[in-house]
Design an enzyme around this catalytic site. Structure first.
Site, short mmCIF file in Angstrom:
data_model
loop_
_atom_site.label_atom_id
_atom_site.label_comp_id
_atom_site.label_asym_id
_atom_site.label_seq_id
_atom_site.Cartn_x
_atom_site.Cartn_y
_atom_site.Cartn_z
N ARG A 201 0.85 -1.20 0.00
CA ARG A 201 0.00 0.00 0.00
C ARG A 201 0.88 1.25 0.00
NH1 ARG A 201 -1.99 -3.68 3.80
NH2 ARG A 201 -4.17 -4.35 3.49
N HIS A 307 -3.39 3.03 -6.20
CA HIS A 307 -3.80 1.78 -5.53
C HIS A 307 -4.09 0.68 -6.55
CE1 HIS A 307 -5.18 -0.48 -2.06
NE2 HIS A 307 -6.20 -0.91 -2.79
N ARG A 310 -1.38 -2.07 -6.64
CA ARG A 310 -1.53 -3.17 -5.66
C ARG A 310 -2.63 -4.12 -6.12
NH1 ARG A 310 -1.69 -5.08 -0.18
NH2 ARG A 310 -3.82 -5.25 0.62
N HIS A 333 -4.15 -9.26 4.80
CA HIS A 333 -5.55 -9.26 5.22
C HIS A 333 -5.79 -10.33 6.28
CE1 HIS A 333 -7.54 -6.42 2.49
NE2 HIS A 333 -6.63 -6.76 1.60
N TYR A 342 -10.09 -12.18 -5.48
CA TYR A 342 -9.03 -12.38 -6.47
C TYR A 342 -8.96 -13.83 -6.91
CZ TYR A 342 -7.36 -7.69 -5.44
OH TYR A 342 -7.27 -6.33 -5.30
#
Length: 375
Positions: A201, A307, A310, A333, A342
């Protein structure tokens, strides 16, 4: 006529009926509304008696605190909130919640009020993501009000209203990523590549220090992130969850470039920041915006946010065959939700590839059969 053993009912000059009852605190209280018939008033008193007997009675005076007062105190009393979260909550309260609910008491806010408020925001063009954030905050405040014994139930009961359905962001090709990296100012080339291929990030990259990088092992240790506040200050703190603290492997092909970057652009010393501005200042989004826009123009790209790098890296990791746990660890996460998105996308693409291969095979077999039959 027999006398009621709990409470009493009297007829008002208007012709409607009023119910009163003695509360557990010894205070004689009226029902919050009048009734069209005596029977309705008596039914209400029976329910109130049962409520008191079962310990479910809520003192109506407690819910008379204004939403503005209670909501403001709620934010101030939350322990461990990050400065940016406090800033977000205060903004949502000031702009979207207090204008509608501020002058109502906590007890006065009902389900219809919440439904009307949400619809009005959406009809007025407030973004769905912002409305979802505001709804979640409203619901959290009322959850606490229930726990505090101010109200019996939470008026926020709209199914799915707190879910953020953000529009799908673009995924860059590997070629586009490197074109962009080669188009940006040289000191930011590795910023682009690590955001993509290490799934880092902006705040994690801005907080990165020399001691966090092990060039021999080819890893980055993520232990901190920066947060930029509206007053222009930058705070440095730990990632917002324990999962955010992680060790990320760097693709070997990037290591020579990263080594060269650290020798040329990074601050000196173990605690020196890896990425700084041209004058040695900490990275700020506002200052970087100009650099980013220029790089996009040079690379022939538009509508790309930082972003999205990422996002692209996460997508590439999923397509590489990474497991759900692998994705969660690399992305930092603590829940499976984002990783599953994803992984699901990767499976859809894999299915599309399989279907395309099957179609090619069918066409080849058909062609072979036609040639064999002489048609």
């Amino acid at each position: 006529m027999s006398k009621r053993r709990f409470g009493r009912v009297r007829k008002l000059p208007s012709g409607r009926y009023q119910a009163r009852y003695p509360g557990p605190d010894g205070v004689d209280r009226p029902a919050p509304q009048t009734f069209a018939t005596k029977k309705e008033a008596e039914i209400w008193l029976s329910k109130k008696e049962t409520e008191i007997h079962e310990g479910d009675w809520i003192n109506p005076d407690l819910g008379k605190v204004s939403f503005k007062e209670y909501g403001t105190a709620w934010v101030e009393e939350r322990p461990g909130l990050r400065p940016k979260t406090v800033q977000l909550y205060e903004g949502l309260l000031r702009i979207h919640l207090i204008p509608t609910f501020g002058n109502r008491t906590i007890a006065e806010v009902k389900e219809p009020h919440v439904r009307k408020w949400r619809k009005t925001l959406l009809d007025n063009g407030v973004g769905p993501v912002t409305v979802a954030k505001a709804y979640r905050l409203l619901k959290a405040i009322f959850n606490t009000a229930v726990s505090d014994g101010l109200i019996k139930s939470n008026p926020c009961k709209i199914k799915g209203a707190g879910r953020e359905d953000s529009p799908e962001r673009p995924v860059l090709t590997v070629k586009q990523v490197f074109t962009l990296a080669d188009s940006i100012e040289p000191r930011f080339r590795m910023l682009v590549l690590l955001a993509t291929f290490a799934s880092l990030r902006w705040g994690e990259l801005a907080a990165l220090q020399r001691r966090n990088i092990d060039l021999e092992a080819g890893t980055i240790r993520v232990v901190a992130t920066t947060t930029e506040l509206k007053d222009g200050s930058i705070t440095l703190g730990p990632p917002k969850s324990d999962a955010g603290k992680r060790v990320v492997s760097i693709p070997a092909m990037l290591l020579p470039g990263l080594k060269a970057h650290m020798e040329t652009y990074a601050e000196r010393g173990d605690e020196g920041h890896v990425f700084v501005g041209p004058k040695g200042a900490k990275l700020r989004r506002a200052n970087f915006t100009r650099v980013w826009a220029a790089a996009l123009r040079k690379a022939g790209l538009s509508g790309i946010h930082f972003h999205d790098l990422r996002h692209t890296g996460n997508d590439l990791a999923a397509r590489s065959g990474a497991s759900l746990r692998d994705l969660m660890t690399r992305m930092g996460h603590s829940t499976t939700r984002a990783a599953l998105i994803y992984q699901h996308t990767a499976m859809e693409r894999d299915r599309a590839i399989a279907d395309a291969l099957g179609k090619l095979a069918e066409e080849a077999i058909t062609k072979q059969d036609q040639e064999g039959s002489g048609t």
